[in-house]
Design an enzyme around this catalytic site. Structure first.
Site, PDB file in Angstrom:
ATOM      1  N   HIS A 121       0.819  -1.221   0.000  1.00 19.35           N
ATOM      2  CA  HIS A 121       0.000   0.000   0.000  1.00 19.35           C
ATOM      3  C   HIS A 121       0.853   1.270   0.000  1.00 19.35           C
ATOM      4  O   HIS A 121       0.355   2.351  -0.327  1.00 19.35           O
ATOM      5  CB  HIS A 121      -0.983  -0.002   1.179  1.00 19.35           C
ATOM      6  CG  HIS A 121      -0.376   0.277   2.519  1.00 19.35           C
ATOM      7  ND1 HIS A 121      -0.071  -0.713   3.432  1.00 19.35           N
ATOM      8  CD2 HIS A 121      -0.025   1.445   3.120  1.00 19.35           C
ATOM      9  CE1 HIS A 121       0.427  -0.176   4.531  1.00 19.35           C
ATOM     10  NE2 HIS A 121       0.473   1.141   4.365  1.00 19.35           N
ATOM     11  N   ASP A 151       0.272  -7.741   1.603  1.00 21.67           N
ATOM     12  CA  ASP A 151       0.671  -6.325   1.641  1.00 21.67           C
ATOM     13  C   ASP A 151       2.186  -6.159   1.677  1.00 21.67           C
ATOM     14  O   ASP A 151       2.718  -5.288   2.362  1.00 21.67           O
ATOM     15  CB  ASP A 151       0.036  -5.616   2.844  1.00 21.67           C
ATOM     16  CG  ASP A 151       0.013  -4.091   2.655  1.00 21.67           C
ATOM     17  OD1 ASP A 151       0.279  -3.626   1.523  1.00 21.67           O
ATOM     18  OD2 ASP A 151      -0.265  -3.375   3.640  1.00 21.67           O
ATOM     19  N   SER A 227       4.756   2.610   8.033  1.00 25.63           N
ATOM     20  CA  SER A 227       4.376   1.467   7.208  1.00 25.63           C
ATOM     21  C   SER A 227       5.549   1.010   6.352  1.00 25.63           C
ATOM     22  O   SER A 227       6.162   1.811   5.651  1.00 25.63           O
ATOM     23  CB  SER A 227       3.200   1.826   6.305  1.00 25.63           C
ATOM     24  OG  SER A 227       2.016   1.957   7.047  1.00 25.63           O
TER      25      SER A 227
END
Length: 470
Positions: A121, A151, A227
């Site tokens: 993402h 992911d 992230s």
């Protein structure tokens, strides 16, 4: 003599009166603790002794882990060019309005040649990717491969020198309560380190069950920009890729989640070796046991995974796993919820063998199972479909399509009323020819939000029919 006795008596009475007055009016009253049961006191004694637990934080040393990690964690910048709203000036000049949108995240260098793990993402829909190291050097990055299911994405940069990198640890060996560091690049700062412990393992954040997740949960502070960053143990070894937080504000409030390193490592090794991810499946459906579920099934066992069915031609079916079996362990790891099972399998690929300890009719058995490729997909409104074999197609005189193996419970009566049941063949979705479940996934994915779902199939009478769903 009488005078002496009188003097002694007066002195004694004076002392008693003075002591009584002090006790009554001057001395502070002390609380009295009363216990109704001597074996179960209503108070607990405290101690001022320096115990090991009292000094545990003083003994934890994170400096080595931080030194081994900060220079291997990078800042990732993603620039996406999107079409903006057309202005009058754009219309007058005959140009298409485009707007540059920028997203940021973190990444982890995993070898000296410049391969970098991050989250899918973070780099999704990118038109331009740049990576900035902790020494402020910036490089253009290319995407080697991605896996939206986990992911995880793999990037590559070309640097002039060998780069510092983080080594992998076995995330299965990480224990609840272990100290961990989260290293990332939040708020556009250089590498930032926060500390915490592993709060839980095998967390699944998807209530729909679409993605079978198995996150490591930690209370190390993770914020936007973290992230794709590293979750490391006190030796500075990678045990996870920080991916998500649970928050109503968008910032850290105490719960953060990381993809286990064993899963991330398997994904990038598959991408580097095969160009895609070689997912393996066990081939069962069922659920985690608890008291309520056990009562509904009429069994006494409340721990493990109850097998409700096996997938046709899967490793589980071929190995002899049956409905009613209860999976207790996989490769000597206790299984109490579905994420325990899927998390371990997520670190494997098709062709790998896992050892299942099952309970069948009260007896324990060890059964080796070879994982197979996933050839099934749960299709909206229809149910479970799988790749059709030649004999399946021949039965319906079709040269392509996928086979319906299980109808959606909510719509099963509708389909059966129209002559559609398990075994029928779907040949097209939204005018796109369907030959495999990958075709089904792509057709569903590429359908716009407002576009109806159009299904072409062959019913039990061998007739082609079309259905429109809005």
């Amino acid at each position: 003599m009488k005078k002496v006795l009188t003097l002694v008596l007066v002195s004694a009475l004076g002392g008693i009166f003075t002591l009584g007055s002090y006790k009554l009016f001057i001395e502070e009253k002390q609380p009295v603790v009363v216990s109704a049961n001597e074996n179960n006191p209503s108070f607990l004694p405290t101690s001022n002794l320096n115990t090991t637990a009292y000094n545990i934080e003083e003994k934890a040393d994170f400096t080595l882990a931080a030194e081994n990690t900060v220079n291997a964690v990078v800042h990732v910048k993603n620039v996406t060019i999107s079409s903006g709203q057309m202005s009058f000036q754009d219309l007058f000049m005959g140009r298409s309005p485009q707007r540059a949108q920028m997203g940021t995240g973190s990444g982890v260098i995993v070898n000296a040649d410049g391969y970098i793990i991050t989250n899918n993402h973070v780099i999704n829909n990118s038109d331009q990717l740049t990576v900035t190291l902790n020494n402020n050097k910036t490089y253009e990055a290319e995407i080697v491969g991605t896996d939206p299911k986990t992911d995880i994405a793999l990037l590559k940069i070309e640097a002039e020198e060998e780069l510092p990198f983080v080594t992998f640890a076995d995330s299965d060996n990480a224990k609840i309560g272990d100290w961990v560091l989260a290293v990332g690049n939040p708020f556009n700062l250089t590498s930032t380190v926060t500390a915490g412990i592993i709060s839980a393992k095998a967390r699944n954040l998807d209530p729909t069950g679409t993605y079978l997740q198995s996150f490591i949960q930690t209370d190390a502070a993770v914020n936007p920009g973290n992230s794709g960053g590293a979750l490391v143990n006190t030796n500075g070894e990678l045990i996870g890729i920080n991916t998500a937080i649970s928050s109503q504000t968008g910032s850290y409030v105490g719960y953060s989640f990381a993809v286990p390193s064993n899963i991330a490592r398997r994904v990038i090794e598959d991408i580097m070796e095969y160009g895609n991810v070689q997912n393996g499946i066990l081939g069962i459906s069922g659920g985690a046991l608890n008291s309520k579920f056990a009562d509904e099934l009429g069994i006494n066992d409340t721990e493990g995974i109850y097998v409700a069915s096996t997938v046709e031609e899967s490793g589980a079916e071929k190995a002899g796993i049956k409905k009613g079996d209860i999976i207790k362990e996989i490769d000597n790891i206790k299984v109490s919820k579905f994420a325990d099972l899927t998390g371990h399998i997520g670190a494997k690929r098709a062709g790998d063998v896992v050892s299942l300890k099952i309970s069948r009719d009260g007896n324990s058995k060890i059964i080796p199972v070879t994982l197979t490729r996933n050839e099934t997909f749960t299709m909206p409104l229809v149910g479970m479909v799988k790749n059709a074999k030649k004999e399946d197609l021949k039965k319906f005189k079709a040269d392509h399509g996928v086979k319906i193996t299980e109808l959606d419970e909510q719509y099963a009566s509708y389909w059966k009323k129209n002559g559609v049941k398990e075994g029928c063949i779907i040949t097209a979705i939204n005018e796109t020819k369907i030959s495999s479940i990958e075709d089904v996934k792509n057709a569903i994915k590429n359908k716009s939000q407002y576009e109806p779902l159009r299904i072409e199939l062959i019913n039990t009478n061998g007739e082609k029919e079309r259905y429109n769903f809005r």
